[in-house]
Design an enzyme around this catalytic site. Structure first.
Site, PDB file in Angstrom:
ATOM      1  N   GLU A  99       1.691 -54.269-121.445  1.00  0.00           N
ATOM      2  CA  GLU A  99       2.523 -53.531-120.482  1.00  0.00           C
ATOM      3  C   GLU A  99       2.894 -52.140-120.981  1.00  0.00           C
ATOM      4  OE1 GLU A  99       6.193 -55.489-119.371  1.00  0.00           O
ATOM      5  OE2 GLU A  99       6.716 -53.934-117.939  1.00  0.00           O
TER       6      GLU A  99
ATOM      7  N   LYS B 244      -0.373 -55.000-117.366  1.00  0.00           N
ATOM      8  CA  LYS B 244       0.818 -54.873-116.512  1.00  0.00           C
ATOM      9  C   LYS B 244       1.253 -53.416-116.491  1.00  0.00           C
ATOM     10  CE  LYS B 244       5.536 -56.602-115.936  1.00  0.00           C
ATOM     11  NZ  LYS B 244       6.347 -57.817-115.895  1.00  0.00           N
TER      12      LYS B 244
ATOM     13  N   SER C 238       7.610 -53.795-111.181  1.00  0.00           N
ATOM     14  CA  SER C 238       8.161 -53.103-110.007  1.00  0.00           C
ATOM     15  C   SER C 238       8.894 -51.817-110.399  1.00  0.00           C
ATOM     16  CB  SER C 238       9.055 -54.027-109.166  1.00  0.00           C
ATOM     17  OG  SER C 238      10.130 -54.549-109.898  1.00  0.00           O
ATOM     18  N   GLY C 239       9.452 -51.758-111.569  1.00  0.00           N
ATOM     19  CA  GLY C 239       9.908 -50.508-112.166  1.00  0.00           C
ATOM     20  C   GLY C 239      11.060 -49.777-111.521  1.00  0.00           C
ATOM     21  N   GLY C 240      11.711 -50.388-110.540  1.00  0.00           N
ATOM     22  CA  GLY C 240      12.810 -49.695-109.867  1.00  0.00           C
ATOM     23  C   GLY C 240      12.499 -49.447-108.392  1.00  0.00           C
TER      24      GLY C 240
ATOM     25  N   SER D 299       3.820 -58.757-111.123  1.00  0.00           N
ATOM     26  CA  SER D 299       4.566 -59.397-112.213  1.00  0.00           C
ATOM     27  C   SER D 299       5.953 -58.775-112.148  1.00  0.00           C
ATOM     28  CB  SER D 299       3.896 -59.128-113.563  1.00  0.00           C
ATOM     29  OG  SER D 299       4.693 -59.653-114.612  1.00  0.00           O
TER      30      SER D 299
HETATM   31  P1  13P Z   1      10.585 -54.980-113.125  1.00  0.00           P
HETATM   32  O1  13P Z   1       9.634 -55.550-112.118  1.00  0.00           O
HETATM   33  O2  13P Z   1      12.024 -55.201-112.760  1.00  0.00           O
HETATM   34  O3  13P Z   1      10.257 -53.581-113.498  1.00  0.00           O
HETATM   35  O4  13P Z   1      10.412 -55.860-114.412  1.00  0.00           O
HETATM   36  C1  13P Z   1       9.166 -56.222-114.812  1.00  0.00           C
HETATM   37  C2  13P Z   1       9.150 -56.351-116.265  1.00  0.00           C
HETATM   38  O5  13P Z   1       8.826 -57.391-116.785  1.00  0.00           O
HETATM   39  C3  13P Z   1       9.518 -55.182-117.065  1.00  0.00           C
HETATM   40  O6  13P Z   1       9.169 -55.391-118.375  1.00  0.00           O
END
Ligand code: 13P
Length: 404
Positions: A239, A284, A326-328, A354
């Site tokens: 990720e 990811k 999703s990142g925000g 994810s």
């Molecule tokens: P978000 O989808 O809330 O960004 O979290 C995913 C995640 O695992 C961040 O490391």
């Protein structure tokens, strides 16, 4: 268990000692002409090592790793990221006015993992935090067994968080820690039932950043983590997150494209250097999207097109799947973007979700920390999971969203 790919662990060159001497000479020569370290010198060195010294060993791929990776990105399924650290889950609970204790954290996660409809049909795997992988449901069943009963694969977050990266930009740039003792921790997590893991690297965009040092250090750590995971029979989720939120999120979508492309290129180079078998990983990434504070927000169609363009130019087809963070993004935005990406079609990898926040926010709110709301929380979770499952197939629509 057979070995899947053709990477041979034996030197192709029978005169290994001679070949090693020859390697050192090549490496020395690679450095000649480069006065300092930097991307060009590093790339030239790597190319020379890879191209002219083909006998370097590569981590073995096992069928188990490939099967796990494929199962994580099975059609219409995605991953629930429920690995919030104690600090992060406290923030989430603060937002609904619930105290974060071992019991409330257990109750909340038990609610999600025992949502049978959502878990069975739409959730291939769950990323857990260290506390959760050891926790038992109220009736004494290990939470790992609760999700396994619903057909979901347990996973584990193994990084120990992003810390300031020492150097001139330490107030902004971060390096993810957690490599020390990781081999031993992975062996224990495997025994506890984990079959995949997660490590999140964080890249911040400003006018002048990220620095080469930050991209390189984080990519290198990701590769070392991934190699250790595969050695342990655990699929690494790799990720590299180029942030769209936080204090420095004023960048345009084009700038996000540039940095995401660069980051992924370096990540895949490091994975290659570390002999990580790409058939046994899941990537990811972030989507290519403008920073939250940027006044020019791109349309969902533009996000989808630039994301696909970027991934196609950086992610080898041997990677079985890509599962976005999703990142925000809002719940619906994350679903719509994913669906449009899949609608573009002709992608060499499975592309799914994810999500942490975008999969949990509605369920968290509906639950609100109350036992009597467990069914409502599970319904909200099932709805979001179904919408994202449709998106993973490129079949989500606004009508289906509202029809629920
Ligand atoms: P978000 O989808 O809330 O960004 O979290 C995913 C995640 O695992 C961040 O490391």
């Amino acid at each position: 268990m057979g070995h899947l790919n053709a990477h041979n662990s034996q030197p192709l060159c029978p005169q290994r000692d001679t070949a090693i001497l020859c390697t050192s000479r090549l490496v020395e020569e690679a450095w000649k002409g480069f006065t300092g370290a930097g991307p060009e010198a590093d790339l030239a060195l790597s190319a020379l090592q890879q191209k002219q010294v083909p006998f370097l060993t590569r981590t073995f791929m096992t069928e188990e790793l490939a099967k796990t990776a494929e199962a994580l990105v099975a059609p219409g399924k995605g991953i629930l990221a429920a690995d919030e650290s104690s600090g992060t889950i406290k923030k989430r609970f603060d937002s609904i006015g619930v105290a974060s204790t071992e019991d409330t954290r257990r109750d909340y996660r038990e609610m999600l993992f025992s949502a049978n409809d959502a878990m069975k049909n739409y959730v291939s795997g769950v990323i857990l935090y260290d506390e959760t992988i050891r926790q038992k449901a109220k009736d004494g069943t290990p939470l790992v067994d609760v999700m396994k009963a619903a057909g979901s694969i347990p996973g584990i977050k193994v990084d120990t968080g992003a810390k300031p990266l020492a150097g001139p930009n330490s107030k902004i740039e971060q390096i993810t820690e957690g490599l020390d003792g990781l081999r031993e921790r992975l062996a224990e997590y495997y025994k506890l039932g984990a079959r995949f893991a997660k490590w999140r690297a964080v890249i911040t965009i400003t006018d002048d950043l990220p620095s080469w040092n930050c991209v390189k250090a984080n990519a290198h750590a990701l590769a070392r983590y991934a190699a250790l995971c595969q050695e342990a029979g655990i699929v690494p989720i790799v990720e590299p997150e180029v942030l769209m939120d936080g204090a420095h999120a004023g960048h345009t979508i084009d700038r996000c494209y540039e940095v995401t492309e660069w980051t992924q290129r370096i990540v895949f180079r490091e994975l290659y250097d570390a002999r990580v078998a790409l058939e046994g990983i899941v990537l990811k990434p972030n989507m290519v999207i403008a920073g939250q504070k940027c006044p020019q927000q791109a349309s969902a169609q533009q996000v989808a097109e630039l994301t696909v363009k970027c991934l196609k130019s950086t992610v080898p087809a041997s990677v079985p799947g890509i599962a976005f963070l999703s990142g925000g993004q809002s719940d619906e935005q994350a679903t719509e973007n994913l669906s449009l990406i899949n609608e573009i079609g002709n992608l060499p990898w499975k592309v799914t979700f994810s999500y942490g926040r975008a999969l949990q926010a509605a369920a968290l709110k509906a639950w609100g920390g109350k036992t009597e709301n467990v069914a409502a929380g599970q319904r909200a979770f099932a709805h979001r999971a179904r919408m994202n499952s449709l998106a993973a197939l490129g079949k989500w629509t606004q009508q289906l969203e509202k029809a629920a």
